[in-house]
Design an enzyme around this catalytic site. Structure first.
Site, PDB file in Angstrom:
ATOM      1  N   GLY A 209     -38.204  32.728 -11.217  1.00 62.62           N
ATOM      2  CA  GLY A 209     -38.351  32.964 -12.618  1.00 62.62           C
ATOM      3  C   GLY A 209     -37.083  33.179 -13.175  1.00 62.62           C
ATOM      4  O   GLY A 209     -36.124  33.634 -12.410  1.00 62.62           O
TER       5      GLY A 209
ATOM      6  N   GLN B 224     -30.911  36.917 -18.588  1.00 67.53           N
ATOM      7  CA  GLN B 224     -29.928  36.567 -17.638  1.00 67.53           C
ATOM      8  C   GLN B 224     -29.109  35.614 -17.759  1.00 67.53           C
ATOM      9  O   GLN B 224     -27.920  35.578 -16.791  1.00 67.53           O
ATOM     10  CB  GLN B 224     -30.819  36.129 -16.287  1.00 67.53           C
ATOM     11  CG  GLN B 224     -31.827  37.295 -15.706  1.00 67.53           C
ATOM     12  CD  GLN B 224     -32.581  36.935 -14.798  1.00 67.53           C
ATOM     13  OE1 GLN B 224     -33.763  36.285 -15.035  1.00 67.53           O
ATOM     14  NE2 GLN B 224     -32.548  37.170 -13.709  1.00 67.53           N
TER      15      GLN B 224
ATOM     16  N   CYS C 118     -34.426  39.528  -7.537  1.00 64.80           N
ATOM     17  CA  CYS C 118     -33.870  38.939  -8.757  1.00 64.80           C
ATOM     18  C   CYS C 118     -32.749  38.246  -8.965  1.00 64.80           C
ATOM     19  O   CYS C 118     -31.667  38.721  -8.007  1.00 64.80           O
ATOM     20  CB  CYS C 118     -33.959  40.368  -9.603  1.00 64.80           C
ATOM     21  SG  CYS C 118     -33.510  39.904 -11.483  1.00 64.80           S
ATOM     22  N   LEU C 119     -32.584  37.450  -9.376  1.00 64.02           N
ATOM     23  CA  LEU C 119     -31.272  36.380  -9.418  1.00 64.02           C
ATOM     24  C   LEU C 119     -29.990  37.112  -9.994  1.00 64.02           C
ATOM     25  O   LEU C 119     -29.193  36.965  -9.845  1.00 64.02           O
ATOM     26  CB  LEU C 119     -31.616  35.147 -10.044  1.00 64.02           C
ATOM     27  CG  LEU C 119     -32.387  34.207  -9.483  1.00 64.02           C
ATOM     28  CD1 LEU C 119     -32.541  33.029 -10.476  1.00 64.02           C
ATOM     29  CD2 LEU C 119     -32.009  33.855  -8.163  1.00 64.02           C
TER      30      LEU C 119
ATOM     31  N   HIS D  48     -42.209  40.424 -14.518  1.00 57.47           N
ATOM     32  CA  HIS D  48     -40.715  40.857 -14.275  1.00 57.47           C
ATOM     33  C   HIS D  48     -39.749  40.119 -15.288  1.00 57.47           C
ATOM     34  O   HIS D  48     -38.783  40.775 -15.593  1.00 57.47           O
ATOM     35  CB  HIS D  48     -40.505  40.216 -12.706  1.00 57.47           C
ATOM     36  CG  HIS D  48     -39.132  40.354 -12.303  1.00 57.47           C
ATOM     37  ND1 HIS D  48     -38.599  41.006 -11.125  1.00 57.47           N
ATOM     38  CD2 HIS D  48     -38.071  39.646 -12.706  1.00 57.47           C
ATOM     39  CE1 HIS D  48     -37.478  40.799 -11.252  1.00 57.47           C
ATOM     40  NE2 HIS D  48     -37.172  40.079 -12.030  1.00 57.47           N
ATOM     41  N   GLU D  49     -40.262  38.818 -15.553  1.00 56.20           N
ATOM     42  CA  GLU D  49     -39.126  38.117 -16.485  1.00 56.20           C
ATOM     43  C   GLU D  49     -39.548  38.688 -17.956  1.00 56.20           C
ATOM     44  O   GLU D  49     -38.230  38.757 -18.571  1.00 56.20           O
ATOM     45  CB  GLU D  49     -39.662  36.711 -16.563  1.00 56.20           C
ATOM     46  CG  GLU D  49     -39.397  35.841 -15.267  1.00 56.20           C
ATOM     47  CD  GLU D  49     -38.038  36.339 -14.570  1.00 56.20           C
ATOM     48  OE1 GLU D  49     -37.201  36.239 -15.260  1.00 56.20           O
ATOM     49  OE2 GLU D  49     -38.156  36.153 -13.311  1.00 56.20           O
TER      50      GLU D  49
ATOM     51  N   HIS E  76     -37.183  41.609 -18.362  1.00 57.86           N
ATOM     52  CA  HIS E  76     -35.699  41.276 -18.787  1.00 57.86           C
ATOM     53  C   HIS E  76     -35.383  41.232 -20.181  1.00 57.86           C
ATOM     54  O   HIS E  76     -34.604  41.605 -20.805  1.00 57.86           O
ATOM     55  CB  HIS E  76     -35.294  39.915 -18.220  1.00 57.86           C
ATOM     56  CG  HIS E  76     -35.097  39.850 -16.701  1.00 57.86           C
ATOM     57  ND1 HIS E  76     -33.880  40.610 -16.198  1.00 57.86           N
ATOM     58  CD2 HIS E  76     -35.361  39.399 -15.647  1.00 57.86           C
ATOM     59  CE1 HIS E  76     -33.963  40.475 -14.880  1.00 57.86           C
ATOM     60  NE2 HIS E  76     -34.847  39.611 -14.390  1.00 57.86           N
TER      61      HIS E  76
HETATM   62 ZN    ZN Z   1     -34.909  39.261 -12.326  1.00 59.00          ZN
END
Ligand code: ZN
Length: 168
Positions: free
Chosen positions: A46, A51, A91-92, A133-134, A137
Site C-alpha cells: 500500500g 508518502q 510501512c514504507l 493504514h493508508e 496517512h
Molecule cells: Zn504506511
C-alpha cells in the site's frame, strides 16, 4: 511511469493532512500509476500520496500474491465495523519496523476511481487492514502512533541513526 521518492519518518511532511482530489485528469492517473509502480518496486502492499509528498486524498493498495489486483482509491471514506483484530504492520515510510497494531476487522469503503466515478465495496482481512493504514496517512497519522511511547521513542532513535548514516 516513474519511481517516486518515499518520505521517511520522522519527516514532518508525513504529518500533513491531505486535501480532497477535485480534478480528475491525466496528471491524477499518472500519479496513481507512478504510485503503483513505486509500491510494487519497494516492495509494499500500500502507498498513500502523502508518502510521496503529494497532499491529496489518493491511496493505492494491492494485497494479492501476484501484484495483479490493484485498488486505486480517490477520496476514500471508511466505515469500520466488526471486532478489533491485531496484526503486525510495516510501512514504507518507517523502514525495518514491524509492530502489532489493532484495527477494525471489516470496513465499508466508498471512494472514486481516477476518472471520478464512484465505487463502493466491503473488505476484511489484510485488505481492510491495509486500507485503514493508508487512510491514516491521509490524516498525517503513522502506525507507530498506535504504539506505546517507549516503543515509539526506540523506533525514532533507530530511524534517526539510520538517517545520520545515510548522510555520511
Ligand atoms: Zn504506511
Amino acid at each position: 511511469m516513474a519511481l517516486l521518492n518515499i518520505l521517511h519518518h520522522p519527516d514532518p511532511r508525513l504529518r500533513t493532512k491531505a486535501k480532497p482530489v477535485v480534478e480528475f485528469s491525466a496528471p491524477l492517473a499518472k500519479l496513481a500509476d507512478d504510485m503503483l509502480e513505486t509500491m510494487y518496486a519497494a516492495p509494499g502492499i500500500g502507498l498513500a500520496a502523502t508518502q510521496v509528498n503529494v497532499h491529496r486524498r489518493l491511496i493505492v493498495v494491492d494485497v494479492s500474491e501476484n501484484n495483479d489486483n490493484p485498488y486505486v482509491l480517490v477520496n476514500p471514506k471508511l466505515e469500520l465495523f466488526g471486532n478489533k483484530v491485531a496484526a503486525d504492520e510495516g510501512c514504507l515510510s518507517v523502514p525495518g519496523v514491524y509492530e502489532r497494531v489493532e484495527r477494525a476487522e471489516s470496513i465499508n469503503v466508498t471512494a472514486q476511481d481516477v476518472n471520478g466515478e464512484p465505487l463502493a465495496f466491503s473488505a476484511d482481512g489484510l485488505l481492510a487492514i491495509c486500507i485503514q493504514h493508508e487512510c491514516d496517512h491521509l490524516e498525517g497519522k503513522l502506525f507507530v502512533d498506535y504504539l506505546s511511547s517507549l516503543k515509539r521513542n526506540r523506533i525514532n532513535k533507530k530511524l534517526r541513526q539510520l538517517a545520520v548514516s545515510d548522510n555520511s
